[in-house]
Design a protein around this motif. Structure first.
Motif, short mmCIF file in Angstrom:
data_model
loop_
_atom_site.label_atom_id
_atom_site.label_comp_id
_atom_site.label_asym_id
_atom_site.label_seq_id
_atom_site.Cartn_x
_atom_site.Cartn_y
_atom_site.Cartn_z
N ILE A 208 25.47 0.23 24.10
CA ILE A 208 24.61 1.43 24.11
C ILE A 208 24.45 1.98 22.70
O ILE A 208 23.34 2.32 22.26
N ILE A 209 25.56 2.06 21.96
CA ILE A 209 25.49 2.58 20.58
C ILE A 209 24.60 1.70 19.72
O ILE A 209 23.75 2.20 18.95
N TYR A 210 24.76 0.40 19.85
CA TYR A 210 23.96 -0.53 19.04
C TYR A 210 22.48 -0.43 19.37
O TYR A 210 21.62 -0.38 18.47
N LEU A 211 22.14 -0.36 20.66
CA LEU A 211 20.75 -0.28 21.05
C LEU A 211 20.11 1.03 20.62
O LEU A 211 18.96 1.05 20.15
N LEU A 212 20.84 2.13 20.76
CA LEU A 212 20.29 3.42 20.38
C LEU A 212 20.12 3.55 18.86
O LEU A 212 19.25 4.28 18.38
N SER A 213 20.94 2.84 18.10
CA SER A 213 20.85 2.93 16.64
C SER A 213 19.94 1.87 16.04
O SER A 213 19.67 1.89 14.84
N ARG A 214 19.46 0.94 16.89
CA ARG A 214 18.67 -0.18 16.37
C ARG A 214 17.31 0.28 15.85
O ARG A 214 16.95 0.03 14.72
N GLY A 215 16.52 0.99 16.68
CA GLY A 215 15.20 1.42 16.26
C GLY A 215 14.33 0.25 15.83
O GLY A 215 14.41 -0.85 16.36
N LYS A 216 13.48 0.49 14.83
CA LYS A 216 12.66 -0.59 14.28
C LYS A 216 13.49 -1.52 13.40
O LYS A 216 13.17 -2.68 13.23
N SER A 217 14.53 -0.98 12.80
CA SER A 217 15.44 -1.78 11.98
C SER A 217 16.83 -1.17 12.08
O SER A 217 16.99 0.00 12.41
N PHE A 218 17.85 -1.99 11.80
CA PHE A 218 19.23 -1.52 11.92
C PHE A 218 19.54 -0.50 10.83
O PHE A 218 19.18 -0.66 9.68
N SER A 219 20.21 0.60 11.22
CA SER A 219 20.58 1.65 10.27
C SER A 219 22.04 2.01 10.45
O SER A 219 22.47 2.38 11.55
N ILE A 220 22.82 1.87 9.37
CA ILE A 220 24.24 2.20 9.43
C ILE A 220 24.44 3.68 9.72
O ILE A 220 25.24 4.08 10.57
N GLY A 221 23.69 4.53 9.01
CA GLY A 221 23.83 5.97 9.21
C GLY A 221 23.49 6.37 10.63
O GLY A 221 24.19 7.20 11.24
N LEU B 132 20.15 -13.94 0.73
CA LEU B 132 21.14 -14.99 0.50
C LEU B 132 21.28 -15.94 1.71
O LEU B 132 22.17 -16.79 1.74
N GLY B 133 20.40 -15.77 2.69
CA GLY B 133 20.35 -16.71 3.80
C GLY B 133 21.23 -16.36 4.99
O GLY B 133 21.40 -17.20 5.89
N VAL B 134 21.78 -15.15 5.04
CA VAL B 134 22.61 -14.75 6.17
C VAL B 134 21.72 -14.28 7.31
O VAL B 134 20.83 -13.46 7.11
N ARG B 135 21.96 -14.80 8.50
CA ARG B 135 21.25 -14.33 9.68
C ARG B 135 21.94 -13.04 10.14
O ARG B 135 22.88 -13.06 10.93
N THR B 136 21.47 -11.94 9.60
CA THR B 136 22.20 -10.68 9.71
C THR B 136 22.40 -10.22 11.14
O THR B 136 23.51 -9.81 11.52
N ASP B 137 21.36 -10.27 11.96
CA ASP B 137 21.50 -9.79 13.34
C ASP B 137 22.49 -10.63 14.12
O ASP B 137 23.37 -10.10 14.81
N MET B 138 22.36 -11.96 14.03
CA MET B 138 23.27 -12.85 14.75
C MET B 138 24.71 -12.67 14.27
O MET B 138 25.65 -12.58 15.08
N THR B 139 24.90 -12.62 12.95
CA THR B 139 26.25 -12.45 12.39
C THR B 139 26.85 -11.13 12.83
O THR B 139 28.02 -11.07 13.23
N ARG B 140 26.05 -10.08 12.76
CA ARG B 140 26.53 -8.75 13.13
C ARG B 140 26.92 -8.70 14.60
O ARG B 140 27.96 -8.14 14.96
N VAL B 141 26.11 -9.28 15.46
CA VAL B 141 26.41 -9.27 16.90
C VAL B 141 27.71 -10.03 17.18
O VAL B 141 28.57 -9.56 17.95
N LEU B 142 27.89 -11.20 16.56
CA LEU B 142 29.11 -11.98 16.77
C LEU B 142 30.35 -11.23 16.28
O LEU B 142 31.39 -11.22 16.95
N LEU B 143 30.24 -10.61 15.12
CA LEU B 143 31.37 -9.86 14.58
C LEU B 143 31.70 -8.64 15.45
O LEU B 143 32.87 -8.36 15.72
N ILE B 144 30.66 -7.93 15.88
CA ILE B 144 30.88 -6.76 16.72
C ILE B 144 31.51 -7.15 18.05
O ILE B 144 32.49 -6.54 18.50
N LEU B 145 30.96 -8.18 18.69
CA LEU B 145 31.50 -8.62 19.98
C LEU B 145 32.96 -9.06 19.84
O LEU B 145 33.81 -8.69 20.66
N SER B 146 33.26 -9.87 18.82
CA SER B 146 34.64 -10.34 18.63
C SER B 146 35.59 -9.18 18.42
O SER B 146 36.67 -9.12 19.04
N SER B 147 35.20 -8.24 17.58
CA SER B 147 36.07 -7.10 17.27
C SER B 147 36.23 -6.19 18.47
O SER B 147 37.34 -5.75 18.80
#
Length: 343
Positions: free
Chosen positions: A144-157, A239-254
């Motif tokens: 829920i937090i990730y979806l609500l913060s996603r918007g048009k692009s991901f925002s840390i703040g 630098l070639g990082v698939r940011t969304d995929m990497t972020r999702v995997l890291l978040i899920l694992s953690s």
């Protein structure tokens, strides 16, 4: 000139690498010593030889039950839960480039806690059901937090603000549930919310063992991408990082590790919050702080449990001790960030 510059760089890297290894080994040795203390200390203090004999299966009057049935599960729960909290918190703070972006602050542990309290005080359940529900609730909360913060692009703040808002809502829900709950259910709920290793049983721990042993290598395989994410969204993408995929995997694992650890021990306050900054300060720049962060978490949980058991006339859960340590640091961090204009 180039050779001198290269030599200077190589020398600096060797020094940082030596520092990283020394700090990591020191944290591991301290964790081993604390594990030993957890097995030796109690109402009766047993020497190392007796503890080793009891662990090997030898039947020793009093010692075998105390060490194998009571102290060993307690120590293992603190070891694996502390590592999960420390590693998960470090991943969140590194990935989102903000020390406030950790499961304690952005509501993930509150999601697990709210679900557990609901099942304890309203549905009058306990044990495995509460653990399973708290894990599921932690995953739903982060989604829920990730979806609500996603918007048009991901925002840390935006993620941090959404998380803090959801945490406030869930904490209010917990308070309401405690207010309307039956009196006989409240001690179990408060004991769970305080974050404690009390009552840990060996047959309850396999999910925690499995999650840490499986998901830690996943995080380590993504540690290079994690360090690149710390440079920012645009730099990581270039630098070639698939940011969304990497972020999702890291978040899920953690989150899976943290949710299962929370289900086993309750939300031991501020361990995920403190571990990353302490690890980064100890190892310095240039190396991943994931494993040191996990080891710091282990040491915080085990040390807090020992302090809570033996430093006072009344015994306190580990979460009370870590809360006392973490609250002043949170205030200091908020003041520092405000002065720098980061809030």
């Amino acid at each position: 000139m180039k050779s001198e510059s290269l030599k200077f760089i190589q020398t600096g890297r060797k020094k940082r690498q030596l520092r990283f290894r020394l700090v990591t080994v020191s944290l591991a040795v301290l964790a081993i010593l604390l594990c030993g203390a957890m097995l030796m200390l109690g109402n009766t203090i047993y020497p190392v030889g007796v503890v080793l004999r009891a662990l090997s299966g030898e039947q020793i009057s009093g010692a075998s039950f105390a060490v194998s049935t009571i102290r060993l599960p307690r120590m293992l729960a603190g070891l694996f839960a502390g590592f999960a909290f420390g590693l998960g918190g470090t991943v969140f703070q590194t990935m989102l480039r903000n020390p406030l972006a950790n499961p304690n602050v952005i509501g993930i542990t509150s999601g697990s806690s709210a679900a557990a309290v609901f099942f304890i005080v309203i549905l009058h359940t306990s044990g495995a059901i509460v653990s399973a529900v708290s894990v599921a609730a932690g995953l739903v909360t982060v989604l829920i937090i990730y979806l609500l913060s996603r918007g048009k692009s991901f925002s840390i703040g935006r993620l941090i603000l959404v998380g803090i808002g959801i945490q406030a809502m869930l904490d209010a829900m917990i308070s309401y549930l405690l207010l309307i709950g039956a009196e006989q259910d409240l001690p179990a709920a408060f004991r769970w919310l305080s974050g404690s290793l009390n009552g840990s049983k060996m047959d309850q721990l396999p999910p925690l063992f499995i999650s840490v042993l499986i998901l830690t290598p996943v995080v380590l395989m993504l540690s290079k991408q994690l360090n690149i994410l710390e440079l920012g969204e645009q730099a990581a993408t270039s630098l070639g990082v698939r940011t969304d995929m990497t972020r999702v995997l890291l978040i899920l694992s953690s989150v899976i590790m943290i949710s299962i650890a929370t289900a086993m021990t309750g939300p031991i306050a501020f361990v995920a919050f403190l571990s990353g900054p302490i690890a980064k300060r100890l190892i310095g720049a240039g190396f991943s702080s994931v494993i040191p962060g996990g080891l710091v978490g282990v040491n915080l949980v085990l040390a807090a449990d020992l302090i809570g058991q033996f430093a006072f006339t009344v015994r306190y859960p580990a979460g009370i001790i870590t809360g006392i340590l973490g609250a002043p640091y949170l205030i200091y961090l908020l003041i520092r960030m405000n002065r720098k204009g980061e809030l």
